[in-house]
Design an enzyme around this catalytic site. Structure first.
Site, PDB file in Angstrom:
ATOM      1  N   LYS A 121      14.309  -3.949   5.726  1.00  0.00           N
ATOM      2  CA  LYS A 121      13.274  -4.422   5.237  1.00  0.00           C
ATOM      3  C   LYS A 121      13.747  -3.882   3.311  1.00  0.00           C
ATOM      4  O   LYS A 121      14.339  -4.398   2.371  1.00  0.00           O
ATOM      5  CB  LYS A 121      11.972  -4.370   4.913  1.00  0.00           C
ATOM      6  CG  LYS A 121      11.329  -5.598   4.016  1.00  0.00           C
ATOM      7  CD  LYS A 121       9.666  -5.174   4.260  1.00  0.00           C
ATOM      8  CE  LYS A 121       8.796  -3.725   4.788  1.00  0.00           C
ATOM      9  NZ  LYS A 121       8.584  -3.124   3.678  1.00  0.00           N
ATOM     10  N   ARG A 123       0.952   3.029  10.967  1.00  0.00           N
ATOM     11  CA  ARG A 123       1.826   2.194  10.397  1.00  0.00           C
ATOM     12  C   ARG A 123       2.060   0.901  11.464  1.00  0.00           C
ATOM     13  O   ARG A 123       1.367  -0.304  10.324  1.00  0.00           O
ATOM     14  CB  ARG A 123       2.959   2.768   9.870  1.00  0.00           C
ATOM     15  CG  ARG A 123       3.114   3.206   7.966  1.00  0.00           C
ATOM     16  CD  ARG A 123       3.765   4.038   8.128  1.00  0.00           C
ATOM     17  NE  ARG A 123       4.670   3.745   8.201  1.00  0.00           N
ATOM     18  CZ  ARG A 123       5.836   4.871   7.301  1.00  0.00           C
ATOM     19  NH1 ARG A 123       5.659   6.008   8.391  1.00  0.00           N
ATOM     20  NH2 ARG A 123       6.896   4.358   7.640  1.00  0.00           N
ATOM     21  N   ARG A 178      -0.460  -6.193   3.138  1.00  0.00           N
ATOM     22  CA  ARG A 178      -0.460  -5.800   3.807  1.00  0.00           C
ATOM     23  C   ARG A 178      -1.424  -5.515   4.799  1.00  0.00           C
ATOM     24  O   ARG A 178      -1.314  -5.618   6.157  1.00  0.00           O
ATOM     25  CB  ARG A 178      -0.202  -3.889   3.562  1.00  0.00           C
ATOM     26  CG  ARG A 178       0.641  -3.363   4.478  1.00  0.00           C
ATOM     27  CD  ARG A 178       1.869  -2.540   4.400  1.00  0.00           C
ATOM     28  NE  ARG A 178       2.538  -1.668   4.447  1.00  0.00           N
ATOM     29  CZ  ARG A 178       3.188  -0.789   3.928  1.00  0.00           C
ATOM     30  NH1 ARG A 178       3.822  -1.168   2.852  1.00  0.00           N
ATOM     31  NH2 ARG A 178       3.741   0.858   4.755  1.00  0.00           N
ATOM     32  N   ARG A 217      12.108  10.981   5.272  1.00  0.00           N
ATOM     33  CA  ARG A 217      10.842  11.176   4.299  1.00  0.00           C
ATOM     34  C   ARG A 217       9.438  12.117   5.731  1.00  0.00           C
ATOM     35  O   ARG A 217       9.783  11.170   6.397  1.00  0.00           O
ATOM     36  CB  ARG A 217      10.383   9.546   4.564  1.00  0.00           C
ATOM     37  CG  ARG A 217      10.601   8.998   3.056  1.00  0.00           C
ATOM     38  CD  ARG A 217      10.125   7.319   4.015  1.00  0.00           C
ATOM     39  NE  ARG A 217       9.305   7.227   3.472  1.00  0.00           N
ATOM     40  CZ  ARG A 217       8.859   5.861   4.149  1.00  0.00           C
ATOM     41  NH1 ARG A 217       9.645   4.974   3.439  1.00  0.00           N
ATOM     42  NH2 ARG A 217       7.799   5.135   4.220  1.00  0.00           N
ATOM     43  N   ARG A 229      15.869   7.618  10.448  1.00  0.00           N
ATOM     44  CA  ARG A 229      16.314   6.588   8.736  1.00  0.00           C
ATOM     45  C   ARG A 229      16.561   8.378   7.991  1.00  0.00           C
ATOM     46  O   ARG A 229      15.657   9.209   8.377  1.00  0.00           O
ATOM     47  CB  ARG A 229      14.784   6.244   8.443  1.00  0.00           C
ATOM     48  CG  ARG A 229      15.207   5.732   7.082  1.00  0.00           C
ATOM     49  CD  ARG A 229      14.333   4.566   6.936  1.00  0.00           C
ATOM     50  NE  ARG A 229      13.269   4.517   6.706  1.00  0.00           N
ATOM     51  CZ  ARG A 229      11.977   3.959   6.909  1.00  0.00           C
ATOM     52  NH1 ARG A 229      12.298   2.939   7.580  1.00  0.00           N
ATOM     53  NH2 ARG A 229      10.499   4.772   7.054  1.00  0.00           N
TER      54      ARG A 229
HETATM   55  P1  AMP Z   1       6.375   2.423   2.555  1.00  0.00           P
HETATM   56  O1  AMP Z   1       7.503   3.166   1.642  1.00  0.00           O
HETATM   57  O2  AMP Z   1       6.238   0.490   2.703  1.00  0.00           O
HETATM   58  O3  AMP Z   1       6.269   2.383   4.367  1.00  0.00           O
HETATM   59  O4  AMP Z   1       5.083   2.411   2.534  1.00  0.00           O
HETATM   60  C1  AMP Z   1       4.635   4.145   2.342  1.00  0.00           C
HETATM   61  C2  AMP Z   1       2.425   4.385   2.189  1.00  0.00           C
HETATM   62  O5  AMP Z   1       2.362   3.802   1.579  1.00  0.00           O
HETATM   63  C3  AMP Z   1       1.642   3.297   3.780  1.00  0.00           C
HETATM   64  O6  AMP Z   1       1.965   4.281   4.397  1.00  0.00           O
HETATM   65  C4  AMP Z   1       1.068   3.064   3.012  1.00  0.00           C
HETATM   66  O7  AMP Z   1       0.029   4.575   2.906  1.00  0.00           O
HETATM   67  C5  AMP Z   1       0.842   3.286   1.525  1.00  0.00           C
HETATM   68  N1  AMP Z   1       1.327   1.469   1.135  1.00  0.00           N
HETATM   69  C6  AMP Z   1       2.364   0.849   0.528  1.00  0.00           C
HETATM   70  N2  AMP Z   1       1.790  -0.255   0.942  1.00  0.00           N
HETATM   71  C7  AMP Z   1       0.968  -0.274   1.084  1.00  0.00           C
HETATM   72  C8  AMP Z   1      -0.395  -1.851   0.768  1.00  0.00           C
HETATM   73  N3  AMP Z   1      -0.005  -2.164  -0.157  1.00  0.00           N
HETATM   74  N4  AMP Z   1      -1.463  -0.782   1.386  1.00  0.00           N
HETATM   75  C9  AMP Z   1      -1.959  -0.016   0.997  1.00  0.00           C
HETATM   76  N5  AMP Z   1      -1.634   0.878   1.522  1.00  0.00           N
HETATM   77  C10 AMP Z   1       0.577   0.998   1.044  1.00  0.00           C
END
Ligand code: AMP
Length: 233
Positions: free
Chosen positions: A13, A174, A88, A162, A127
């Site tokens: 993505k 997740r 989300r 990460r 990754r």
């Molecule tokens: P990502 O980089 O998109 O995988 O986001 C990393 C982490 O940030 C996620 O596992 C959540 O803990 C938090 N996070 C990102 N976007 C959201 C969202 N829309 N709502 C709540 N938590 C979020």
């Protein structure tokens, strides 16, 4: 042009998002990146978000929803935006839609990369993040974008993982949220698809995430080309 971009963690993505950002010249707003920046700067928001992120849980809606809605009011968003990582869950989708409606607007386009859960997990664990540019794709489990030895295949920069990418429990957590069709991300997607069914907006573009990055990019470009009415929006 207001775009919401969906795909499970590990679906490519971020890479495809950069393609859309480039095409429409709109800011690419990634909630995960906003949170991580705040954590590394040690802000109050970062402090609040840290524990949730480490566990792979969603940061609570009371923190996340206002943060995103405020971000969308900034000057660089006046011609639209590309939201990635938000909404989300179903509540975030409804709140975003309501906030836009209050301004007589709405989401114009929904892009969804569809990928099976197991494949997504394997990709996440492979990754590697380039310290110079978050959009330089490197993955030890995908032949086409294997790093150059231990360095970024594009710029030779240092690579890192990460923390939450190497934690299987956090990945599963997740994905539990993403693939939840009742309240999770798939429910948020369905919310916009239902709107689309009833009103024709947003336009929907579904992509097969099993294909290579280049194939998905080509498919995305050709689908966007066909949405000419949106290209001038
Ligand atoms: P990502 O980089 O998109 O995988 O986001 C990393 C982490 O940030 C996620 O596992 C959540 O803990 C938090 N996070 C990102 N976007 C959201 C969202 N829309 N709502 C709540 N938590 C979020």
């Amino acid at each position: 042009m207001k775009i919401v971009f969906f795909g499970p963690n590990g679906s490519g993505k971020g890479t495809q998002g950069a393609v859309v950002e480039e095409r429409y010249q709109i800011p690419h707003i990634e909630t995960g990146i906003i949170f991580r920046k705040n954590i590394s700067k040690g802000t109050e928001l970062g402090e609040k978000a840290k524990a949730y992120i480490e566990r792979g849980e969603l940061v609570p809606d009371e923190i996340t929803i206002p943060m995103v809605l405020e971000r969308l009011k900034e000057a660089d968003c006046s011609n639209g935006w590309l939201l990635d990582g938000f909404p989300r869950n179903l509540i975030q989708a409804v709140r975003l839609d309501e906030a836009l409606r209050r301004e007589g607007a709405g989401v114009d386009l929904l892009i969804e990369i569809i990928l099976e859960r197991e494949i997504a997990k394997e990709r996440i664990m492979g990754r590697r993040i380039c310290v110079n540019d978050n959009n330089h794709p490197n993955n030890i489990n995908i032949e086409a974008i294997k790093p150059n030895g231990k360095r970024c295949r594009i710029c030779g920069g240092d690579l890192k993982t990460r923390d939450d990418d190497q934690d299987e429990a956090a990945i599963d957590q997740r994905h539990d949220i993403y693939y939840d069709t009742r309240n999770g991300t798939l429910a948020a997607i369905q919310y916009f698809k239902d709107l689309s069914d009833s009103s024709g907006i947003p336009a929907i573009v579904e992509l097969d995430g099993k294909r290579s990055i280049q194939e998905v990019t080509r498919e995305l470009a050709s689908r966007l080309e066909k949405l000419e009415f949106l290209n001038s929006a």
